[in-house]
Design a protein around this motif. Structure first.
Motif, mmCIF file in Angstrom:
data_model
loop_
_atom_site.group_PDB
_atom_site.id
_atom_site.type_symbol
_atom_site.label_atom_id
_atom_site.label_comp_id
_atom_site.label_asym_id
_atom_site.label_seq_id
_atom_site.Cartn_x
_atom_site.Cartn_y
_atom_site.Cartn_z
ATOM 1 N N PRO A 16 24.489 40.661 1.729
ATOM 2 C CA PRO A 16 24.190 40.689 0.294
ATOM 3 C C PRO A 16 22.859 41.365 -0.023
ATOM 4 O O PRO A 16 22.437 41.378 -1.159
ATOM 5 C CB PRO A 16 24.127 39.207 -0.063
ATOM 6 N N TYR A 61 23.539 43.709 -3.813
ATOM 7 C CA TYR A 61 24.219 42.503 -4.288
ATOM 8 C C TYR A 61 24.817 42.747 -5.686
ATOM 9 O O TYR A 61 24.139 43.295 -6.551
ATOM 10 C CB TYR A 61 23.209 41.348 -4.311
ATOM 11 N N THR A 103 29.922 36.353 -1.386
ATOM 12 C CA THR A 103 28.957 36.573 -2.451
ATOM 13 C C THR A 103 29.296 35.691 -3.654
ATOM 14 O O THR A 103 30.231 34.874 -3.603
ATOM 15 C CB THR A 103 28.898 38.058 -2.852
#
Lengths: 432, 606
Positions: free
Chosen positions: A20, B52, B447
């Motif tokens: 991430p 992200y 995520t």
């Protein structure tokens, strides 16, 4: 069916794609950070500072390559090898994930090597392995010849095989420590032997440079030599060999003999009272957890299974996949040994155990980018100096060498020593 | 459809023109900062494009690539880079620790990414005045560990202690576990050094006769309000190179005592500190609990993790986390808050614990705390009673095997003596060090993206959680996100409970295009629900498209931010993809996406 024995970069893609970009890979596990000065864990990110030089950055470089978005340029190659492959990023990432950062990096190196060839320093290392059977181009002596010249004990049927390794065999500065190790083991009543000229190189440098075929061949030879010795256990003097035999050789070769590091043997002998550290050593010492002796030595954990999703999207492995998180390295034995030396006071560095900062010895950086290796060693020495300790102890021959140089360059405020030497000083009859 | 705006707007250049520009740019940047600190290698650029929730903006895990990455050493080099960008007609965007797609641009091949990694010094900690002066790459973790050495503490945003304190304070939102005692990021910004969009360097804030920072605003109009407001300009108004941050008293040791091995670290909770999980019976009880705790002023850290997040944090891998979450008494732990109380003396700690027990007892609940007294045990019994009311006796009985397995694991990891407080220890680490948030949100599915979460009253935050849970159910049923029972509201109270936030997280697999699309729909639908049910705007309301949605119902705020952008950056040199776009007009794609979400709305009952 998935496996922990990743065969190619592509197999690591599904894990890498979970990055991430949180940057945890750049720091020790956050709850373990003790001060700002020691809050980075990645030597290459400390040095080069660009995101591509971090664990997460290298994951994305690999993905970019796999996705056909980029090619292996010279900058790419420099960044991939401008990394100690010390595994610190892997430990920090896995506090919160199961992404295989270290595996990805090593497979990326293999890909880079196949596409662009080795850096000049690494070409010399591979050439030295081919010509001399060891990875030290500055020492143009065949490994077998160097081991023979040491005239170490060879005893048929001895249960303990001492594995010397090229970093001890070819460095005259480490010979006294080598002999002291054997003296301590014998003092503890162990019947030890060595393989002399028959001891092959286990191939760590080939693995780290990315020549996985060469590593496979060397690893198989090493495993055969150990098993053929008939010893009950092999005691490694070198942390690098210990890590390779515990964590990497078992992936490519069957190794039935138990592998130990010499500090584990000392620890057991001291605990059993077969070795007594009686003389006082009135010093303060800080222990450097070498990457090889620490996180990189965590044993390989074989696994085959599948990925399933439960509760909608929670990804689980069936059966549960064992993940190497760094905690299975050799951390307690050296601390217990130091604690048994009377008068010696252990002061810990902020970055220790599985999240220790590398000392510049790993990843074949010294061969290709020596200035970077020196900078890493200097950072580690600075951290040791901040503890106020007199001595910086390690039990890794390469680490000993780079740290000694860095300590001298920084003015000699701390003395680099080996645990063996300090133990030898304390055990009657072994000091000389 | 993209989420924040339309991709690809920007100068129209042929590939050849772009390459010529890149060469000219790199040559100029090398002059500004030196050759070692400029990169234009495609793979290196991709490491900055990978972000992200990029998928929310571009549909892939990559944002558009910048033209080059540059790492200046100081404010003057930042200014030189900004001037170069102005001169060559390319945009720039600065990043500090750089976590999230708002660090990138929506426009390909038109951006210089300024990586502020080399500006990493804690310039000063003024313990007398409780102020730290920091550079952009100082993380919450670094600042906290140094502050604690002098008896002080700092606010850390929920993104984690590995993130930049300056970035949060100057340019982003900044909710965190410590909000009840240390506020919100924008409240802690006392001054800053700002490289304006054209490269001019200014210092903002009030300074005393010695030049030290002491107040964020004035005299005069609020520059702080202009450059950041609630959400920050996300890099769209220049570069912040130094910030003065307010610090707070720390009633604890200079260093936390940690033991154990990853992933199971154990903290020795300081003598006069208390970590607690507080359980009540329903959302109304939660509302009362929040206000009562805020009013009592006994908590330093106070917040809520939904049960699924708590399981993710407590489990050391997905198997453990999923198993924990299946335990009925964990799965149904909806109505709970977590807190850490810090005291300087045994008497103060005892008083805090008494007050806590009284508050929860009055609400018919109880708490599990690190305090092992008889009174605490009685309160724990109250917590068990509250959970039993929710899951029933059968549910409690079904919980026993899982709880026993958890206890057995704790014995193996921490030793039998630590078992009674092992969970509270993890909780303490999670709140005080903000070091375990990533476990909760990333590990389960890969995520997450978040929705709702405006700064509102605590009642309204709870109302938003109820709305969010109902919207989410539809996406759970479609298998697009983790089944968290609909509830995944994370947040807490700020400044003694004066305001609060609860955001509704959705955990999903970023590699799966269907999940990505589904989460985008979820975001659009929650945003529509925010408007319809008066829940404030949303934490994900970044970028022109979202402003086009929220601005008309929020006093046309974007009209003013557009004017600010035009006034301070007439050349539009600072990339404002995530801030505001004076020329933005929603396309037919956006309109049809909203229409689609509108046509298939989940029914919501309040």
């Amino acid at each position: 069916m998935l496996s922990n024995d990743f065969q190619a970069l592509d197999e690591l893609r599904p894990l890498a794609e979970k990055c991430p970009r949180c940057s945890l890979c750049k720091f020790p596990p956050l709850v373990r950070v003790e001060d700002a000065a020691s809050s980075g864990v990645c030597p290459s990110y400390e040095e080069f500072k660009v995101h591509a030089s971090s664990g997460g950055g290298l994951l994305v470089m690999a993905l970019s390559l796999l996705d056909g978005r980029s090619e292996v340029t010279e900058t790419f190659r420099r960044l991939v090898y401008g990394c100690h492959a010390c595994g610190a990023c892997d430990v920090s990432c896995k506090f919160s994930s199961d992404i295989e950062v270290q595996e990805t990096l090593l497979h990326l190196r293999a890909r880079v090597l196949s596409e662009r060839g080795p850096l000049p320093g690494h070409a010399a290392v591979l050439d030295a392995i081919a010509r001399f059977g060891h990875p030290l181009p500055a020492k143009p002596t065949p490994l077998g010849e160097a081991l023979t010249a040491l005239d170490l004990p060879r005893r048929r049927g001895a249960p303990v095989l001492v594995w010397v390794g090229p970093h001890f065999a070819l460095d005259p500065d480490r010979h006294a420590t080598l002999r002291r190790s054997i003296a301590l083991l014998e003092r503890g009543g162990l019947r030890v032997t060595t393989l002399g000229a028959d001891e092959p190189y286990v191939g760590r440098a080939a693995l780290e440079i990315g020549d996985r075929h060469l590593f496979r061949r060397l690893a198989i030879d090493a495993a055969r030599a150990i098993d053929a010795s008939g010893a009950e256990r092999v005691v490694c003097l070198s942390a690098e060999d210990y890590a390779t035999l515990r964590a990497d050789v078992p992936r490519v070769a069957s190794l039935r003999t138990r592998v130990e590091h010499v500090v584990e043997a000392y620890d057991a002998l001291l605990a059993a009272g077969r070795l007594v550290a009686g003389r006082r050593v009135e010093r303060s010492v800080t222990w450097h957890d070498s990457s090889y002796l620490g996180r990189l030595s965590e044993p390989y954990l074989a696994w085959r299974g599948v990925v399933r999703k439960v509760s909608g999207q929670i990804e689980v492995h069936d059966p549960p996949r064992p993940v190497r998180r760094g905690g299975g390295g050799c951390y307690e034995p050296p601390r217990r040994v130091l604690a048994r030396i009377p008068g010696l006071r252990l002061v810990e560095m902020p970055r220790r155990r599985e999240y220790a900062f590398d000392s510049g010895e790993s990843g074949q950086v010294e061969a290709a980018l020596p200035d970077f290796a020196s900078a890493t060693a200097s950072r580690r020495v600075a951290e040791a100096e901040r503890t106020g300790a007199d001595l910086l102890a390690t039990e890794c021959p390469q680490g000993h060498r780079v740290l000694t140089t860095a300590a001298a360059d920084r003015g000699g405020r701390i003395t680099v020593t080996s645990l063996t030497d300090r133990l030898g000083e304390s055990v009657e009859g072994v000091a000389s | 459809m993209t989420f924040v705006g339309e991709q690809g707007r920007g100068p129209q250049r042929s590939p050849e023109q772009t390459e010529r520009l890149r060469l000219e740019l790199v040559e100029a940047l090398v002059k500004d900062v030196g050759a070692d600190w400029v990169y234009d290698d495609p793979a290196v650029l991709d490491t900055y494009a990978w972000q992200y929730v990029a998928e929310a903006a571009t549909g892939s895990q990559y944002m558009p690539r910048p033209l080059a990455v540059v790492l200046p050493a100081d404010t003057h080099e930042v200014s030189a880079v900004v001037r170069t960008c102005n001169r060559l007609g390319v945009q720039y965007k600065a990043m500090s620790t750089g976590f999230g797609m708002w660090n990138a641009s929506m426009t390909p091949d038109n951006l210089v990414q300024i990586d502020l990694r080399r500006l990493d010094r804690i310039v000063e900690i003024d313990s007398q005045n409780m102020i730290a002066v920091i550079e952009p790459y100082v993380t919450g973790n670094q600042l906290q560990t140094e502050a604690m050495k002098v008896g002080l503490n700092t606010h850390i945003a929920g993104c984690g202690a590995q993130c930049s304190s300056l970035a949060s304070a100057t340019s982003m939102m900044g909710q965190g576990w410590d909000g009840v005692s240390m506020g919100f990021s924008n409240r802690n910004l006392l001054g800053f050094e700002w490289v304006m969009p054209d490269g001019e360097i200014v210092r903002v804030g009030s300074f005393d006769a010695s030049g030290a920072d002491f107040l964020g605003d004035g005299p005069g109009f609020s520059v702080r309000g202009i450059v950041r407001g609630f959400a920050g300009a996300l890099g769209g108004l220049g570069v912040f190179t130094r910030a003065a941050i307010k610090l707070y008293p720390w009633e604890g040791p200079s260093k936390l005592e940690m033991t154990g091995t990853s992933p199971s670290y154990d903290v020795r909770i300081p003598e006069h500190h208390t970590a607690a999980v507080i359980v009540v019976n329903d959302w109304d009880g939660m509302a009362e609990l929040g206000y009562a705790l805020g009013e009592a002023g006994i908590t330093t850290y106070l917040g809520r993790n939904a049960p699924s997040l708590m399981a993710g944090v407590l489990g050391s891998d997905n198997h453990e986390g999923a198993e924990l979450y299946r335990i009925p008494m964990m799965h149904e732990l909806y109505y709970s808050l977590m807190c850490v109380m810090t005291a300087r003396s045994a008497e103060e700690a005892a008083w805090q614990r008494r007050v806590l027990r009284k508050i929860v007892a009055d609400l018919g609940g109880g708490c599990l705390t690190s305090d092992l007294s008889l009174a605490a045990a009685w309160s724990f019994a109250g917590a068990l009673r509250a959970i039993t009311r929710r899951v029933g006796v059968v549910g409690m009985a079904r919980s026993i095997p899982g709880m026993l397995r958890m206890l057995a694991r704790d014995v193996r990891r921490y030793g039998i003596r630590r078992v009674p407080t092992a969970m509270q220890g993890l909780l303490y680490q999670s709140l005080v060090r903000s070091g375990m948030n990533m476990r909760g949100v990333f590990r389960f599915a890969g995520t997450f993206w978040t929705a709702m979460g405006s700064l509102v009253s605590w009642d309204n935050a709870i109302r938003g959680a109820k709305v969010g849970a109902q919207v989410k159910k539809k996406y759970i049923d479609r298998g697009l996100i983790v089944d968290d029972g609909g509830d995944n509201a994370w947040g807490g109270l700020y400044e003694g409970g004066a305001y609060a936030h609860l955001e509704e997280l959705a955990l999903y697999d970023p590699r799966d295009p269907t999940c990505r699309e589904g989460v985008l729909e979820y975001i659009v639908e929650t945003n529509l629900a925010c408007i319809e049910h008066h829940c404030g705007d949303s934490l994900n309301a970044v970028g022109p498209l979202n402003h086009a949605l929220f601005s008309p119902v929020c006093m046309d705020y974007d009209r003013y931010t557009q004017r600010i952008k035009k006034e301070f950056d007439p050349a539009n040199a600072a990339d404002a993809s995530m801030y505001t776009d004076p020329d933005f007009a929603p396309t037919g794609n956006a309109a049809s996406a909203f229409a689609r979400a509108n046509a298939d709305r989940a029914p919501i009952r309040i």
